[in-house]
Scaffold this motif. Structure first.
Motif, short mmCIF file in Angstrom:
data_model
loop_
_atom_site.label_atom_id
_atom_site.label_comp_id
_atom_site.label_asym_id
_atom_site.label_seq_id
_atom_site.Cartn_x
_atom_site.Cartn_y
_atom_site.Cartn_z
N ASP A 330 0.83 -1.20 0.00
CA ASP A 330 0.00 0.00 0.00
C ASP A 330 0.87 1.25 0.00
O ASP A 330 2.01 1.22 0.42
CB ASP A 330 -0.90 0.03 1.24
N ASP A 332 0.32 4.01 1.75
CA ASP A 332 0.10 4.89 2.89
C ASP A 332 1.03 4.62 4.07
O ASP A 332 0.83 5.13 5.16
CB ASP A 332 -1.36 4.81 3.34
N GLN A 334 1.25 2.11 5.83
CA GLN A 334 0.77 1.19 6.87
C GLN A 334 1.57 -0.11 6.82
O GLN A 334 1.80 -0.74 7.84
CB GLN A 334 -0.71 0.89 6.64
N ARG A 433 1.54 -3.69 11.65
CA ARG A 433 0.99 -2.72 10.70
C ARG A 433 0.92 -1.34 11.36
O ARG A 433 0.39 -1.18 12.45
CB ARG A 433 -0.40 -3.16 10.25
N ARG A 436 -1.67 4.96 9.40
CA ARG A 436 -1.44 5.67 8.14
C ARG A 436 -0.47 6.81 8.36
O ARG A 436 -0.51 7.47 9.38
CB ARG A 436 -2.76 6.29 7.67
MG MG Z 1 -4.21 1.79 4.35
#
Ligand code: MG
Ligand code: UDP
Length: 548
Positions: A330, A332, A334, A433, A436
């Motif tokens: 991703d 962002d 994360q 994780r 953001r």
């Molecule tokens: Mg995300």
């Protein structure tokens, strides 16, 4: 007159001495310490005698072996032969120098040299016995040349035996590990409780080593492997990083910076491409990506004609990736880009898929976490394809998997399920994780529900069977109730049946069940409808840097 006798690694490296009549370099023929070849031994003895006879004026330089110092080998034919040869030279040469050498790094295809043997086994995936306790003082033939050259030109010693070796021991296990990390292959060995280390006195050369500035410390082995075996890595592998991107203007540069940093670390082994699939961002993301693609040709852009959703964005990335392996991540932050290193480590020992497992999810509320947990477990109960729990799309896939995924053109895409379905050896890699980096999730509750239904229905048709079963059960109960009523009426005809409330309750309940069943069937029909149209999965507006 040729003043070099021999044609192995050592003789070749001392080729610059071939015209110097003051030295006779004897870099004999027997260098395999396991040899029992008495004919070869006798042949070497004969040629030494010959050479001694014909070159009484020059210094006789003989290369012997440090194996003589290894007590384990004291009785081996090879060691006994080498000692004999040393003695012969000491007794009959006017002037001599004997250099005892350990195992060497050098340009040779001699299969019996320990280095060549191990490299061959690792690169070709052959299995071998690894002596757990064996240690060697491996040295690069170039360094031997430097040291010997220094001794000869400065006439430092005469009529002596001199040991030349790396000042510290390397265990064979370490050597193999160096090769494994260099070639990104795992060695297939059985550890056996054999071998030992032995002491080599190198006091005569220590000062020279310092003078010549030979660095035997950090990375000596790896440097030597790189020097002589780089050709075995035909070309660096290509790693594709696939990034679905949507409205990430505040985080995209930081994402690029951190990802690029990791890719730089991997550079000696992996070339890379970063494929951003811009899913019709409505903010500045595209301009920022364009700017990046101008300064870095590895940044490649696919720009969609409208928003197609992140699973389709991943699809486009996979379709266009040229890598030997790809990582989906991703934009962002994360999914920490640094975790890619762990993925690759696991890939390099043979796994075709490494998926990120995220037991801890920062920035997600408790209720959502619980829901996700229940969902993943439910989907696994219902589906024949076992989709690992607590995974997302952050994962590494090998070219073998990429090629299979490209054949799967269903419109209803649920990547973690599709990857699981493909099979091959897969493994999870746990990571934390993050929150953001910027902005907020573009996934609304509605998106999540849709995504969940998509995941469920694209991997199992069990819900259809469940509603059929439910229908059958309810019909069975109805039949039973009716039978009881009829029998009662026959036994006692005066009985009157009451119960308007229960009737309505049953009617509403049945109506609900029917609608649920029709709805479930409807979801599948909708899916069929979409698939049957066979439209392209996405439409690309333009691409950047993609055609090179
Ligand atoms: Mg995300
Ligand atoms: N994404 C996308 N198209 C969309 C929505 C999201 O390509 O319509 C991308 C987004 O840029 C990110 C990934 O999909 O790289 C996951 O999106 P997000 O972070 O919003 O979802 P979450 O992490 O909250 O599940």
């Amino acid at each position: 007159m040729n003043m070099i006798i021999g044609n192995g690694v050592i003789a070749n490296r001392f080729i610059d001495y071939s015209l110097q009549s003051s030295y006779l370099i004897f870099a004999g023929s027997v260098y395999d310490s396991t040899s029992h070849d008495e004919i070869a031994f006798r042949h070497e003895e004969e040629s030494i005698k010959n050479a001694l006879l014909n070159n009484q004026m020059s210094v006789f330089v003989y290369f012997s072996s440090c194996d003589i110092l290894d007590l384990d080998k004291a009785n081996s034919l090879y060691v006994r032969h080498k000692i004999q040869m040393e003695k012969l030279i000491q007794d009959s040469a006017n002037k001599y120098l004997i250099f005892r050498l350990p195992q060497l790094f050098g340009l040779s295809d001699e299969k019996t040299s320990i280095v060549n043997y191990l490299v061959d086994a690792i690169v070709e995936g052959k299995s071998f016995d690894l002596w757990r306790n064996a240690e060697r003082n491996l040295i690069d033939i170039d360094d031997v040349h430097l040291i010997v050259d220094y001794i000869l030109t400065n006439k430092l010693y005469s009529n002596r035996i001199i040991n030349i070796a790396c000042p510290h021991n390397t265990s064979i296990l370490e050597l193999v590990q160096c090769m494994e990390s260099y070639f990104y292959r795992s060695a297939k060995y059985n550890l056996v409780d054999k071998g030992a280390s032995y002491y080599i006195d190198i006091s005569e050369t220590l000062e020279i080593i310092t003078k010549l500035n030979i660095n035997f410390k950090q990375g000596y082995i790896l440097k030597a492997i790189n020097k002589y075996f780089r050709h075995l890595i035909n070309k660096p592998l290509l790693l594709s990083v696939i990034v679905p991107t949507y409205n990430e203007e505040h985080g995209i540069e930081e994402f690029y910076r951190r990802t690029k940093y990791v890719l730089k670390i991997l550079e000696p082994r992996f070339d890379h491409e970063i494929i951003f699939v811009n899913d019709f961002s409505t903010d500045n993301t595209f301009d920022k990506l364009q700017a990046l693609s101008k300064i870095d040709r590895c940044v490649k852009l696919i720009d969609f004609s409208r928003n197609f959703g992140n699973q389709i964005a991943i699809t486009a990335g996979i379709d266009f990736s040229r890598g030997d392996l790809a990582i989906i991540i991703d934009d962002d932050l994360q999914d920490p880009p640094e975790v890619m290193l762990n993925f690759i480590a696991m890939w390099s020992i043979g796994f075709k898929v490494v998926y990120g497992v995220r037991p801890i999810r920062q920035g997600v509320n408790v209720f959502f976490k619980l829901l996700a947990k229940i969902y993943y477990r439910l989907i696994n109960r219902l589906s024949d394809t076992k989709i690992p729990n607590d995974t997302g799309d952050f994962r590494l896939i090998d070219r073998m998997v990429i090629d299979k995924l490209k054949l799967m053109r269903e419109g209803n895409r649920y990547y973690r399920g599709m990857v699981a379905w493909v099979g091959f050896s897969q493994i999870g890699c746990t990571y934390e994780r993050d929150k953001r980096y910027a902005g907020k999730s573009t996934f609304s509750i509605k998106n999540y529900i849709n995504f969940a239904i998509q995941g469920l229905t694209s991997f199992t048709d069990k819900p259809l069977y469940i509603v059929s079963l439910l229908g059958a059960c309810i019909a069975g109960i109805g039949f039973l109730l009716a039978s009881i009523l009829i029998v009662n009426k026959i036994i006692d005809p005066s009985i009157s049946i009451r119960g308007w409330t229960s009737l309505v309750a049953i009617a509403v309940f049945l109506g609900g069940i029917q609608l649920l069943s029709i709805g479930t069937i409807g979801v599948y029909i909708g899916m069929i409808y979409r698939e049957v149209k066979g439209r392209p999965l996405y439409i690309i507006d333009k691409t950047t840097n993609l055609n090179e």
